[in-house]
Design a protein around this motif. Structure first.
Motif: not given
Length: 240
Positions: A78-101, A159-161
């Protein structure tokens, strides 16, 4: 968006991860003949990093549970789903999270390589290989038996960035991993042809002769373990 056959995806994924691990082994074993039976250590560290850290950071930012509940299978999905839904609305941040990881995994892998350098200085041959293998098994046992880290034997969702992409996301992730593997292969080839790579091969062929010419074999061994550990940790992060 390109959509690959699931079987082709699996083949490419396994090939890419295997290639990255092989590159890390080649840098350590091929360049310097460091007995490396403990590759598991850095790979697992990279995987644990991706599973445990980025998601918890985002959970804290969004005001979601990030402690024990995050790794509890009753709450994790449930927690990861909420994070994924939020990330899906922030593409640039999603890519940054991927690179950060990936960067964080490489740093952790490099630190592990540095820590492994101490026994590498003291031990050689099979003794070093067994020691590194033991370290890897210890970390694996912690991950399996301490559920508050990454869920223990049950595991947790990560999470799925790339969720913002939508259809074809699985194929894109696979091709991205392949691209990273190719870049790391190119890096290893350039490293082999660099002065540093030639120094490693000189130490490998004759450590005494290399030291006569002023080459620091201990420092070279430490640097090699750091590089190899960082690359192996990236493989673990991508596999997760």
């Amino acid at each position: 968006m390109i959509e690959l056959n699931p079987i082709i995806e699996l083949i490419i994924l396994n090939f890419s991860i295997g290639l990255i691990v092989t590159i890390s082994l080649n840098i350590e074993v091929g360049f310097l003949r460091i007995p490396q039976f403990g590759r598991l250590l850095a790979v697992i560290a990279g995987a644990i990093n991706v599973a445990a850290i980025p998601g918890r950071i985002l959970a804290l930012y969004l005001g979601l549970p990030a402690g024990i509940e995050y790794s509890d299978h009753m709450y994790n999905a449930r927690i990861v789903l909420q994070i994924d839904n939020w990330l899906s609305q922030n593409p640039l941040l999603s890519v940054c999270i991927f690179l950060f990881s990936l960067i964080l995994a490489a740093i952790i892998g490099g630190i592990i390589g540095y820590l492994c350098a101490y026994p590498a200085i003291r031990l050689k041959g099979a003794y070093l290989g067994i020691t590194l293998l033991t370290f890897g098994e210890i970390l694996a046992s912690i991950a399996w038996n301490y559920p508050h880290l990454v869920g223990g034997t049950t595991g947790i969702f990560v999470i799925n960035p790339f969720k913002f992409i939508g259809k074809g996301v699985s194929s894109l992730i696979t091709l991205t991993i392949l691209a990273i593997a190719i870049l790391l292969f190119i890096y290893s080839e350039l490293l082999a042809r660099s002065p540093f790579g030639r120094m490693l091969k000189a130490i490998r062929d004759s450590e005494v002769a290399a030291e006569v010419y002023g080459k620091d074999a201990v420092k070279a061994r430490s640097q090699t373990l750091i590089i190899g550990g960082a690359i192996a940790a990236v493989a673990g992060a991508l596999w997760t």
